[in-house]
Design a protein around this motif. Structure first.
Motif, PDB file in Angstrom:
ATOM      1  N   GLU A 289       0.809  -1.215   0.000  1.00 42.26           N
ATOM      2  CA  GLU A 289       0.000   0.000   0.000  1.00 42.26           C
ATOM      3  C   GLU A 289       0.849   1.274   0.000  1.00 42.26           C
ATOM      4  OE1 GLU A 289      -2.700  -0.063   3.256  1.00 42.26           O
ATOM      5  OE2 GLU A 289      -3.546  -2.020   2.738  1.00 42.26           O
ATOM      6  N   ALA A 290       2.173   1.113   0.097  1.00 36.09           N
ATOM      7  CA  ALA A 290       3.044   2.285   0.194  1.00 36.09           C
ATOM      8  C   ALA A 290       2.865   3.263  -0.965  1.00 36.09           C
ATOM      9  CB  ALA A 290       4.501   1.840   0.312  1.00 36.09           C
ATOM     10  N   PRO A 291       2.800   2.801  -2.234  1.00 36.68           N
ATOM     11  CA  PRO A 291       2.580   3.767  -3.319  1.00 36.68           C
ATOM     12  C   PRO A 291       1.278   4.549  -3.159  1.00 36.68           C
ATOM     13  CG  PRO A 291       3.364   1.679  -4.198  1.00 36.68           C
ATOM     14  CD  PRO A 291       3.052   1.441  -2.754  1.00 36.68           C
ATOM     15  N   LEU A 292       0.229   3.899  -2.648  1.00 34.95           N
ATOM     16  CA  LEU A 292      -1.046   4.586  -2.443  1.00 34.95           C
ATOM     17  C   LEU A 292      -0.919   5.627  -1.343  1.00 34.95           C
ATOM     18  CD1 LEU A 292      -4.042   4.923  -3.011  1.00 34.95           C
ATOM     19  CD2 LEU A 292      -4.496   2.987  -1.489  1.00 34.95           C
ATOM     20  N   HIS A 293      -0.209   5.293  -0.259  1.00 32.75           N
ATOM     21  CA  HIS A 293       0.002   6.273   0.804  1.00 32.75           C
ATOM     22  C   HIS A 293       0.736   7.500   0.273  1.00 32.75           C
ATOM     23  CE1 HIS A 293      -0.361   3.035   4.165  1.00 32.75           C
ATOM     24  NE2 HIS A 293      -1.535   3.539   3.842  1.00 32.75           N
ATOM     25  N   ARG A 294       1.737   7.259  -0.558  1.00 30.54           N
ATOM     26  CA  ARG A 294       2.478   8.397  -1.111  1.00 30.54           C
ATOM     27  C   ARG A 294       1.592   9.232  -2.019  1.00 30.54           C
ATOM     28  NH1 ARG A 294       7.067   5.046  -0.287  1.00 30.54           N
ATOM     29  NH2 ARG A 294       6.463   3.632  -1.961  1.00 30.54           N
ATOM     30  N   ALA A 295       0.735   8.556  -2.795  1.00 28.43           N
ATOM     31  CA  ALA A 295      -0.149   9.288  -3.697  1.00 28.43           C
ATOM     32  C   ALA A 295      -1.161  10.133  -2.927  1.00 28.43           C
ATOM     33  CB  ALA A 295      -0.871   8.309  -4.622  1.00 28.43           C
ATOM     34  N   LEU A 296      -1.614   9.618  -1.778  1.00 22.98           N
ATOM     35  CA  LEU A 296      -2.600  10.333  -0.977  1.00 22.98           C
ATOM     36  C   LEU A 296      -1.962  11.289   0.020  1.00 22.98           C
ATOM     37  CD1 LEU A 296      -5.069   7.391  -0.195  1.00 22.98           C
ATOM     38  CD2 LEU A 296      -5.354   9.201  -1.896  1.00 22.98           C
ATOM     39  N   GLY A 297      -0.654  11.150   0.205  1.00 23.27           N
ATOM     40  CA  GLY A 297       0.029  12.019   1.154  1.00 23.27           C
ATOM     41  C   GLY A 297      -0.355  11.746   2.588  1.00 23.27           C
ATOM     42  N   CYS A 298      -0.541  10.473   2.941  1.00 22.51           N
ATOM     43  CA  CYS A 298      -0.946  10.128   4.301  1.00 22.51           C
ATOM     44  C   CYS A 298      -0.182   8.894   4.763  1.00 22.51           C
ATOM     45  CB  CYS A 298      -2.447   9.867   4.383  1.00 22.51           C
ATOM     46  SG  CYS A 298      -2.961   8.345   3.544  1.00 22.51           S
TER      47      CYS A 298
ATOM     48  N   THR B 201       7.228   4.092  -6.469  1.00 21.76           N
ATOM     49  CA  THR B 201       6.116   4.080  -7.409  1.00 21.76           C
ATOM     50  C   THR B 201       5.586   2.666  -7.573  1.00 21.76           C
ATOM     51  OG1 THR B 201       7.543   3.711  -9.334  1.00 21.76           O
ATOM     52  CG2 THR B 201       7.145   6.008  -8.662  1.00 21.76           C
ATOM     53  N   LEU B 202       4.353   2.571  -8.111  1.00 22.45           N
ATOM     54  CA  LEU B 202       3.769   1.258  -8.348  1.00 22.45           C
ATOM     55  C   LEU B 202       4.581   0.490  -9.371  1.00 22.45           C
ATOM     56  CD1 LEU B 202       1.516  -0.791  -7.970  1.00 22.45           C
ATOM     57  CD2 LEU B 202       0.212   0.408  -9.746  1.00 22.45           C
ATOM     58  N   ALA B 203       5.052   1.180 -10.417  1.00 23.42           N
ATOM     59  CA  ALA B 203       5.846   0.498 -11.436  1.00 23.42           C
ATOM     60  C   ALA B 203       7.115  -0.079 -10.834  1.00 23.42           C
ATOM     61  CB  ALA B 203       6.187   1.468 -12.565  1.00 23.42           C
ATOM     62  N   GLY B 204       7.781   0.706 -10.019  1.00 20.68           N
ATOM     63  CA  GLY B 204       8.998   0.226  -9.389  1.00 20.68           C
ATOM     64  C   GLY B 204       8.731  -0.876  -8.390  1.00 20.68           C
ATOM     65  N   HIS B 205       7.538  -0.847  -7.807  1.00 23.22           N
ATOM     66  CA  HIS B 205       7.192  -1.831  -6.784  1.00 23.22           C
ATOM     67  C   HIS B 205       6.978  -3.211  -7.386  1.00 23.22           C
ATOM     68  CE1 HIS B 205       5.605  -2.830  -2.757  1.00 23.22           C
ATOM     69  NE2 HIS B 205       4.822  -3.658  -3.413  1.00 23.22           N
ATOM     70  N   SER B 206       6.481  -3.254  -8.616  1.00 21.02           N
ATOM     71  CA  SER B 206       6.063  -4.534  -9.180  1.00 21.02           C
ATOM     72  C   SER B 206       6.914  -5.012 -10.339  1.00 21.02           C
ATOM     73  CB  SER B 206       4.601  -4.425  -9.658  1.00 21.02           C
ATOM     74  OG  SER B 206       4.476  -3.390 -10.616  1.00 21.02           O
ATOM     75  N   ALA B 207       7.821  -4.183 -10.840  1.00 15.62           N
ATOM     76  CA  ALA B 207       8.552  -4.558 -12.031  1.00 15.62           C
ATOM     77  C   ALA B 207       9.831  -5.289 -11.693  1.00 15.62           C
ATOM     78  CB  ALA B 207       8.864  -3.312 -12.862  1.00 15.62           C
ATOM     79  N   GLY B 208      10.351  -5.973 -12.694  1.00  8.71           N
ATOM     80  CA  GLY B 208      11.687  -6.533 -12.578  1.00  8.71           C
ATOM     81  C   GLY B 208      11.716  -7.964 -12.101  1.00  8.71           C
ATOM     82  N   LEU B 209      12.859  -8.596 -12.396  1.00  9.02           N
ATOM     83  CA  LEU B 209      13.038  -9.989 -12.020  1.00  9.02           C
ATOM     84  C   LEU B 209      13.154 -10.166 -10.518  1.00  9.02           C
ATOM     85  CD1 LEU B 209      15.568 -11.051 -14.776  1.00  9.02           C
ATOM     86  CD2 LEU B 209      13.280 -11.976 -14.473  1.00  9.02           C
ATOM     87  N   ARG B 210      13.607  -9.140  -9.833  1.00  9.37           N
ATOM     88  CA  ARG B 210      13.849  -9.262  -8.402  1.00  9.37           C
ATOM     89  C   ARG B 210      12.750  -8.613  -7.566  1.00  9.37           C
ATOM     90  NH1 ARG B 210      18.912 -10.535  -6.222  1.00  9.37           N
ATOM     91  NH2 ARG B 210      20.335 -11.424  -7.735  1.00  9.37           N
ATOM     92  N   ALA B 211      11.585  -8.401  -8.142  1.00 10.19           N
ATOM     93  CA  ALA B 211      10.499  -7.795  -7.381  1.00 10.19           C
ATOM     94  C   ALA B 211      10.040  -8.708  -6.251  1.00 10.19           C
ATOM     95  CB  ALA B 211       9.323  -7.467  -8.303  1.00 10.19           C
ATOM     96  N   LEU B 212      10.242 -10.022  -6.421  1.00  7.37           N
ATOM     97  CA  LEU B 212       9.829 -10.983  -5.407  1.00  7.37           C
ATOM     98  C   LEU B 212      11.041 -11.698  -4.834  1.00  7.37           C
ATOM     99  CD1 LEU B 212       6.770 -12.637  -7.199  1.00  7.37           C
ATOM    100  CD2 LEU B 212       6.712 -10.870  -5.436  1.00  7.37           C
ATOM    101  N   SER B 213      10.957 -12.029  -3.547  1.00  8.30           N
ATOM    102  CA  SER B 213      11.961 -12.889  -2.953  1.00  8.30           C
ATOM    103  C   SER B 213      11.646 -14.330  -3.336  1.00  8.30           C
ATOM    104  CB  SER B 213      11.963 -12.750  -1.432  1.00  8.30           C
ATOM    105  OG  SER B 213      12.378 -11.458  -1.047  1.00  8.30           O
ATOM    106  N   GLY B 214      12.672 -15.159  -3.338  1.00  9.97           N
ATOM    107  CA  GLY B 214      12.437 -16.544  -3.728  1.00  9.97           C
ATOM    108  C   GLY B 214      13.568 -17.446  -3.311  1.00  9.97           C
ATOM    109  N   GLY B 215      13.411 -18.722  -3.621  1.00  7.59           N
ATOM    110  CA  GLY B 215      14.420 -19.700  -3.261  1.00  7.59           C
ATOM    111  C   GLY B 215      14.429 -20.850  -4.233  1.00  7.59           C
ATOM    112  N   LYS B 216      15.492 -21.639  -4.161  1.00  9.60           N
ATOM    113  CA  LYS B 216      15.666 -22.743  -5.090  1.00  9.60           C
ATOM    114  C   LYS B 216      16.307 -23.906  -4.363  1.00  9.60           C
ATOM    115  CE  LYS B 216      19.970 -20.876  -5.228  1.00  9.60           C
ATOM    116  NZ  LYS B 216      20.377 -19.677  -4.475  1.00  9.60           N
ATOM    117  N   GLY B 217      16.298 -25.079  -5.004  1.00 11.27           N
ATOM    118  CA  GLY B 217      16.916 -26.255  -4.415  1.00 11.27           C
ATOM    119  C   GLY B 217      16.672 -27.461  -5.292  1.00 11.27           C
ATOM    120  N   LEU B 218      17.271 -28.568  -4.897  1.00 10.47           N
ATOM    121  CA  LEU B 218      17.049 -29.807  -5.638  1.00 10.47           C
ATOM    122  C   LEU B 218      15.728 -30.462  -5.266  1.00 10.47           C
ATOM    123  CD1 LEU B 218      20.451 -31.719  -5.897  1.00 10.47           C
ATOM    124  CD2 LEU B 218      19.218 -30.450  -7.650  1.00 10.47           C
ATOM    125  N   THR B 219      15.182 -30.106  -4.118  1.00 11.76           N
ATOM    126  CA  THR B 219      13.898 -30.628  -3.668  1.00 11.76           C
ATOM    127  C   THR B 219      12.990 -29.464  -3.297  1.00 11.76           C
ATOM    128  OG1 THR B 219      14.510 -30.749  -1.327  1.00 11.76           O
ATOM    129  CG2 THR B 219      15.080 -32.649  -2.712  1.00 11.76           C
TER     130      THR B 219
END
Length: 751
Positions: free
Chosen positions: A212-221, A366-384
């Motif tokens: 909700e951070a982009p919305l707070h910035r847009a509303l100034g609250c 910004t919303l675009a910066g919040h959701s764009a890019g390969l690293r927008a989400l945390s993640g993990g990997k493994g053999l199992t």
């Protein structure tokens, strides 16, 4: 039934009690007699032709000890009831409290506070009265009642901070509830000096609402954004009466499910869930706000730490299963530190890639910066899937713990004022003066990885935080904004995730963080100089015991792709591997890569190949016309649509050099992680590099997190200051002379 059994029927089921003593007692156990009266009447009521069964007294005692009998107050002593059995309208309540294993609350005084919402105070008072709770007068003080029931529309309502303070000052508990909305919330019971406070709860709720951070910035609250109520009279009543029920149970001493939790009921699906609320030891309202400062200021002293037999995707103090058992409670959609850990739905079946919420290291204004890019989400990997789940959990906790919370130790002054204790931030940022001069052109790309900060003013006061020099045995200082992720886009310096790591012990967190530095440094030497590297012989690894490699390659082949690996090991001698893959069925090659470093070359290969699998979901549905990608990062899309191994020959193995096999590295297996810590620090010290450690473990989390900083070592993003990027390839014989600044690879890594 005579001669068969006595059947005891309750809301929990039916129970049969056999024997003549039970049959003799059953008609008399109606709540109107004392035990002695039961025995006397049993004797008087016996048939003269049939003697009183032996063992009646013993049977009465056994029924009591089995929990099948319970005493209740003398009806004659209860005002308004007189002698005889309880009034008919009280029998349901009596049975309820009997099942709860207690009696109705002796003190029923409840203070009611309705902040707002679709439930009126009159409705709330009527609900309390219907369940036998005595609600005090409007405007009553916290000290006037045994407990306060607070109804609101948002658990982050700023007024709740004042309620919390008043209740703690009065030494009285309070119960929070949200009866309206599509999902009713009840609990926790917030108790002064026992358990979490409202601020502990609010910290978790704010984390869950980070989007909700982009919305707070847009509303100034900064206050919660008002939501329209969505409820029916029935759902509001259900939510209200649930809150009243929990209040009554608390007064009666029943430890209900919402004591230290938020209990939710979805009005649309009727799904219910319990969301634990943990006390934060470092909470400034109910705990010790100095805990984090004390931890950070303490020396980082590795302790003996045997390695687990099953360390998963690396040498760890605990197995993946043990990590999940110990820290799995951190995952939850309401009060968890990590909202969810789930398999990437786009991931092919032959890979294990998991997601764990928004990447806090990539917070954007910004919303675009919040959701764009390969690293927008945390993640993990493994053999199992278990390994990948743990990896995703640890990365999310690592990013949370590495964020600035406001309780970190800070001293404010200029670099010059601190003298030798301060580490110059440019030894960590490693921008070339020409990058600083042309920063506007670099930053025009919009990529956070190409971002070039402002020149550092050595005379300007900034915040500094202590770090421990493992090689020097002294405390040093680094700018705080280089050490903790900060949502402030105007911060003069920006932290990144380089060297951040979570582990099942401080020692394995350090090892993982240091190995990440080695990996990214080696990748930068290769990528920006575009040197050729020897192949890493995957056939040799598969033949020597890594049987999982061939099924993985078969999976890639089924997608029309080939895979290979390069040995990027640098002057540290620690195995560093790059895994690569490209499409072979069309003009766009969609070249992917993944990297891995570890003391054990097998684990380095494993990490590189499994990391590459995290990129696969982004391209698996790509089509020859350039559509079908699942990310909109322009740098990644440009690479996948245009890059080829023919145009980027450094992506292919050097045919003039022998492939690296499992025995190509000198690997010394150690049984204790503290020995690895010492060995890694010594490698850095031999190269004239200082190893700095910041303990970022949060007391309320417990999962160890550290940030390892080695000034002078490269990130794999474009940082072109003089030093290792130019000197090490020459020292290793990869180049005859340093690559001129103008001839460095202009394409930055985008992962």
């Amino acid at each position: 039934m005579t001669g068969e059994a006595v059947y005891l029927v309750s809301g929990r089921g039916v129970r049969a009690v056999r024997g003549a003593p039970a049959e003799a007692l059953a008609p008399l156990l109606d709540g109107t007699r004392t035990p002695d009266e039961v025995l006397r009447e049993a004797a008087r009521a016996r048939d003269a032709r049939r003697p009183l069964p032996r063992g009646v007294r013993r049977a009465l005692a056994e029924l009591w000890s089995a929990g099948l009998l319970r005493a209740h107050p003398d009806p004659a002593a209860t005002p308004g009831t007189g002698a005889g059995p309880p009034a008919a309208h009280d029998r349901s309540a009596e049975a309820f409290w009997d099942l709860a294993g207690t009696t109705p609350p002796a003190r029923t005084a409840v203070r009611l506070l309705v902040l707002d919402g679709p439930v009126s105070e009159e409705e709330a008072r009527a609900a309390c009265a219907a369940s036998g709770l005595d609600v005090g007068r409007p405007g009553a003080q916290a000290s006037d009642a045994e407990v306060t029931l607070v109804l609101c529309t948002d658990y982050l309502d700023p007024r709740l901070a004042d309620v919390d303070a008043l209740q703690r000052a009065a030494g009285r508990p309070w119960i929070l509830a949200r009866p309206g909305g599509p999902e009713a919330w009840t609990g926790p019971v917030l108790r002064p000096d026992d358990g979490p406070c409202w601020h502990c709860l609010a910290e978790r709720l704010r984390l869950q609402r980070g989007s909700e951070a982009p919305l707070h910035r847009a509303l100034g609250c900064t206050s919660p954004v008002a939501r329209p109520d969505a409820s029916l009279a029935a759902s509001r009543a259900a939510g209200l009466h649930t809150a009243v029920l929990e209040t009554a149970k608390w007064l009666a001493g029943v430890p209900g499910p919402t004591r230290d939790a938020v209990h939710t009921v979805d009005a649309l699906t009727l799904d219910s869930a319990r969301h634990p609320v943990a006390r934060r030891p470092q909470c400034p309202s109910c705990g010790d706000a100095g805990l984090v400062r004390a931890r950070v200021r303490a020396p980082f002293v590795p302790a003996p730490r045997p390695k687990a037999a099953d360390g998963g995707n690396g040498h760890r103090a605990l197995s993946p299963r043990e990590v999940l058992e110990r820290y799995g409670h951190l995952v939850g959609p309401v009060t968890g530190v990590v909202r969810e850990v789930r398999r990437d739905p786009r991931s092919p079946a032959f890979t294990h890639s998991f997601l764990s919420g928004h990447n806090l290291a990539m917070r954007a204004p910004t919303l675009a910066g919040h959701s764009a890019g390969l690293r927008a989400l945390s993640g993990g990997k493994g053999l199992t899937s278990e390994e990948a789940r743990v990896s995703a959990l640890c990365e999310a906790v690592e990013r949370y713990s590495g964020s600035r919370h406001g309780d970190e130790p800070v001293v404010r002054d200029s670099f010059r004022a601190f003298g030798p204790a301060a580490v110059h931030p440019d030894t960590v940022r490693l921008y070339d003066p020409r990058q600083l001069r042309d920063r506007d052109a670099w930053n025009a790309s919009g990529s956070p990885f190409q971002y070039v900060g402002r020149p550092f003013d050595e005379d300007a006061p900034v915040d500094w935080t202590p770090v421990w020099s493992l090689t020097g045995g002294v405390q040093r200082l680094l700018p705080t904004s280089l050490l903790y992720f900060d949502a402030d886009p105007a911060a003069p310096l920006r932290a990144d995730s380089n060297g951040n790591a979570a582990g099942s012990s401080p020692e394995d967190a350090f090892v993982q963080g240091f190995l990440e530095l080695v990996e990214r440094d080696a990748v930068a030497l290769w990528w920006y100089n575009r040197t050729r590297a020897p192949a890493c012989d995957l056939d040799a690894f598969a033949a020597s015991g890594d049987a999982w490699i061939e099924p993985l390659r078969a999976g890639y082949r089924s997608l029309g792709r080939e895979i290979w690996a390069l040995d990027l090991t640098s002057d540290f001698g620690i195995p560093v591997v790059a895994a690569l893959s490209r499409r072979t069925d069309g003009p766009p090659e969609d070249v992917l890569f993944g990297f891995g470093a570890h003391l054990d070359p097998r684990i380095a290969v494993r990490r590189a190949l499994t990391e590459m699998g995290q990129l696969l979901p982004a391209v698996v549905d790509a089509r020859p016309d350039g559509s079908g990608y699942t990310v909109d990062d322009p740098h990644a899309l440009s690479w996948w649509r245009t890059a080829t191994v023919a145009g980027q020959p450094h992506l292919l193995p050097d045919p003039q050099r022998a492939p690296s096999r499992p025995g190509s590295w000198t690997y010394t297996a150690r049984a204790d992680l503290s020995e690895d810590v010492a060995a890694l620090a010594a490698l850095a010290d031999e190269r004239g590099l200082e190893v700095l450690v910041l303990d970022q473990t949060r007391p309320d989390i417990g999962l160890p997190v550290v940030k390892v900083v080695v000034p002078g070592m490269r990130q794999f993003w474009p940082r072109f200051a003089p030093g290792r990027l130019f000197d090490v390839p020459v020292a290793l014989g990869r180049l005859a002379e340093p690559t001129p600044y103008e001839r460095l690879n202009p394409l930055p890594l985008f992962v």
